[in-house]
Motif scaffolding. Structure first.
Motif, PDB file in Angstrom:
ATOM      1  N   ILE A   8     -21.940   8.855 -12.778  1.00 57.43           N
ATOM      2  CA  ILE A   8     -21.142   8.488 -11.602  1.00 57.43           C
ATOM      3  C   ILE A   8     -19.738   8.087 -12.043  1.00 57.43           C
ATOM      4  N   THR A   9     -18.735   8.622 -11.365  1.00 58.47           N
ATOM      5  CA  THR A   9     -17.349   8.192 -11.571  1.00 58.47           C
ATOM      6  C   THR A   9     -16.718   7.929 -10.210  1.00 58.47           C
ATOM      7  N   ARG A  10     -15.696   7.069 -10.200  1.00 50.22           N
ATOM      8  CA  ARG A  10     -15.027   6.766  -8.932  1.00 50.22           C
ATOM      9  C   ARG A  10     -13.518   6.777  -9.123  1.00 50.22           C
ATOM     10  N   GLN A  11     -12.832   7.073  -8.027  1.00 41.67           N
ATOM     11  CA  GLN A  11     -11.377   7.122  -8.003  1.00 41.67           C
ATOM     12  C   GLN A  11     -10.913   6.385  -6.753  1.00 41.67           C
ATOM     13  N   ILE A  12     -10.205   5.290  -6.959  1.00 41.94           N
ATOM     14  CA  ILE A  12      -9.664   4.540  -5.821  1.00 41.94           C
ATOM     15  C   ILE A  12      -8.500   5.333  -5.254  1.00 41.94           C
ATOM     16  N   THR A  13      -8.564   5.628  -3.950  1.00 40.51           N
ATOM     17  CA  THR A  13      -7.540   6.469  -3.331  1.00 40.51           C
ATOM     18  C   THR A  13      -6.507   5.677  -2.554  1.00 40.51           C
ATOM     19  N   GLY A  14      -6.755   4.414  -2.329  1.00 42.42           N
ATOM     20  CA  GLY A  14      -5.790   3.559  -1.652  1.00 42.42           C
ATOM     21  C   GLY A  14      -6.457   2.297  -1.149  1.00 42.42           C
ATOM     22  N   HIS A  15      -5.640   1.245  -0.992  1.00 40.89           N
ATOM     23  CA  HIS A  15      -6.193  -0.007  -0.477  1.00 40.89           C
ATOM     24  C   HIS A  15      -5.068  -0.952  -0.095  1.00 40.89           C
ATOM     25  N   ASN A  16      -5.420  -1.868   0.792  1.00 38.00           N
ATOM     26  CA  ASN A  16      -4.641  -3.070   1.050  1.00 38.00           C
ATOM     27  C   ASN A  16      -5.665  -4.190   1.149  1.00 38.00           C
ATOM     28  N   ASN A  17      -5.287  -5.364   1.624  1.00 39.05           N
ATOM     29  CA  ASN A  17      -6.247  -6.471   1.665  1.00 39.05           C
ATOM     30  C   ASN A  17      -7.424  -6.212   2.592  1.00 39.05           C
ATOM     31  N   GLY A  18      -7.199  -5.431   3.650  1.00 35.59           N
ATOM     32  CA  GLY A  18      -8.241  -5.255   4.650  1.00 35.59           C
ATOM     33  C   GLY A  18      -9.052  -3.990   4.539  1.00 35.59           C
ATOM     34  N   MET A  69       0.842  -1.184   0.000  1.00 32.12           N
ATOM     35  CA  MET A  69       0.000   0.000   0.000  1.00 32.12           C
ATOM     36  C   MET A  69       0.882   1.239   0.000  1.00 32.12           C
ATOM     37  N   LYS A  70       0.581   2.173  -0.860  1.00 35.20           N
ATOM     38  CA  LYS A  70       1.302   3.432  -0.896  1.00 35.20           C
ATOM     39  C   LYS A  70       0.847   4.293   0.281  1.00 35.20           C
ATOM     40  N   PRO A  71       1.790   4.981   0.963  1.00 38.49           N
ATOM     41  CA  PRO A  71       1.393   5.783   2.119  1.00 38.49           C
ATOM     42  C   PRO A  71       0.732   7.108   1.749  1.00 38.49           C
ATOM     43  N   PHE A  72       0.855   7.547   0.489  1.00 36.83           N
ATOM     44  CA  PHE A  72       0.279   8.825   0.088  1.00 36.83           C
ATOM     45  C   PHE A  72      -0.549   8.649  -1.178  1.00 36.83           C
ATOM     46  N   PHE A  73      -1.593   9.441  -1.281  1.00 40.54           N
ATOM     47  CA  PHE A  73      -2.442   9.440  -2.464  1.00 40.54           C
ATOM     48  C   PHE A  73      -2.363  10.818  -3.104  1.00 40.54           C
ATOM     49  N   ILE A  74      -1.974  10.864  -4.357  1.00 42.27           N
ATOM     50  CA  ILE A  74      -1.928  12.106  -5.122  1.00 42.27           C
ATOM     51  C   ILE A  74      -3.049  12.032  -6.162  1.00 42.27           C
ATOM     52  N   SER A  75      -4.075  12.834  -5.974  1.00 42.37           N
ATOM     53  CA  SER A  75      -5.275  12.760  -6.804  1.00 42.37           C
ATOM     54  C   SER A  75      -4.967  12.851  -8.294  1.00 42.37           C
ATOM     55  N   ASP A  76      -4.068  13.741  -8.681  1.00 40.26           N
ATOM     56  CA  ASP A  76      -3.769  13.928 -10.102  1.00 40.26           C
ATOM     57  C   ASP A  76      -3.128  12.700 -10.749  1.00 40.26           C
ATOM     58  N   ASN A  77      -2.599  11.775  -9.947  1.00 43.95           N
ATOM     59  CA  ASN A  77      -1.921  10.599 -10.489  1.00 43.95           C
ATOM     60  C   ASN A  77      -2.836   9.393 -10.665  1.00 43.95           C
ATOM     61  N   ASN A  78      -4.086   9.493 -10.230  1.00 39.46           N
ATOM     62  CA  ASN A  78      -5.006   8.358 -10.314  1.00 39.46           C
ATOM     63  C   ASN A  78      -6.209   8.711 -11.181  1.00 39.46           C
ATOM     64  N   ALA A  79      -6.508   7.857 -12.141  1.00 45.22           N
ATOM     65  CA  ALA A  79      -7.617   8.101 -13.072  1.00 45.22           C
ATOM     66  C   ALA A  79      -8.966   7.861 -12.403  1.00 45.22           C
ATOM     67  N   TRP A  80      -9.958   8.595 -12.871  1.00 40.29           N
ATOM     68  CA  TRP A  80     -11.350   8.354 -12.497  1.00 40.29           C
ATOM     69  C   TRP A  80     -11.899   7.293 -13.445  1.00 40.29           C
ATOM     70  N   GLN A  81     -12.755   6.415 -12.920  1.00 45.36           N
ATOM     71  CA  GLN A  81     -13.341   5.333 -13.708  1.00 45.36           C
ATOM     72  C   GLN A  81     -14.853   5.500 -13.747  1.00 45.36           C
ATOM     73  N   PRO A  82     -15.498   5.176 -14.870  1.00 39.56           N
ATOM     74  CA  PRO A  82     -16.956   5.226 -14.906  1.00 39.56           C
ATOM     75  C   PRO A  82     -17.533   4.187 -13.947  1.00 39.56           C
ATOM     76  N   ALA A  83     -18.620   4.564 -13.260  1.00 37.91           N
ATOM     77  CA  ALA A  83     -19.233   3.652 -12.290  1.00 37.91           C
ATOM     78  C   ALA A  83     -20.753   3.665 -12.405  1.00 37.91           C
ATOM     79  N   GLY A  84     -21.257   4.075 -13.541  1.00 37.33           N
ATOM     80  CA  GLY A  84     -22.689   4.171 -13.755  1.00 37.33           C
ATOM     81  C   GLY A  84     -22.999   5.499 -14.419  1.00 37.33           C
ATOM     82  N   GLU A  85     -24.233   5.673 -14.866  1.00 39.38           N
ATOM     83  CA  GLU A  85     -24.609   6.909 -15.548  1.00 39.38           C
ATOM     84  C   GLU A  85     -24.536   8.089 -14.580  1.00 39.38           C
TER      85      GLU A  85
END
Length: 108
Positions: A19-29, A1-17
């Motif tokens: 609606i868009t989403r941007q994953i800001t970080g994750h690990n298994n839990g 897991m990356k300790p920092f999230f830089i919004s400009d470096n992560n793409a937005w994905q379509p998630a419905g009409e």
């Protein structure tokens, strides 16, 4: 897991009409996701095996969880236990910050 999230470096994905989403970080839990809604967009009622916490960062939403309806605005939160049916209708364009435990493999 990356300790920092830089919004400009992560793409937005379509998630419905409207609606868009941007994953800001994750690990298994744990996973955090920004979800942007246009006015009138519908987060279709659904359920999943994850615990979900949601912070209303901006806008206004009608939220239904297990048949219980509430209008929420910026600064409000809601929590969804695993397997409960829930959904939203965006009343005023805005952003939700979703946190899931464990992470949503279907989003990756």
């Amino acid at each position: 897991m990356k300790p920092f999230f830089i919004s400009d470096n992560n793409a937005w994905q379509p998630a419905g009409e409207g609606i868009t989403r941007q994953i800001t970080g994750h690990n298994n839990g744990l996973m955090m996701v920004k979800v942007a809604f246009e006015k009138g967009a519908v987060g279709t009622p659904h359920s999943h095996p994850h615990t979900q916490a949601c912070y209303v960062a901006s806008g206004m939403f009608e939220v239904v969880i297990d048949g219980n309806k509430q209008v929420l605005k910026a600064g409000d939160t809601f929590f969804v236990q695993p397997k409960l049916v829930h959904g939203v209708v965006c009343l005023e364009a805005g952003v939700l910050i979703d946190v899931f435990n464990p992470h949503r493999e279907d989003f990756l």
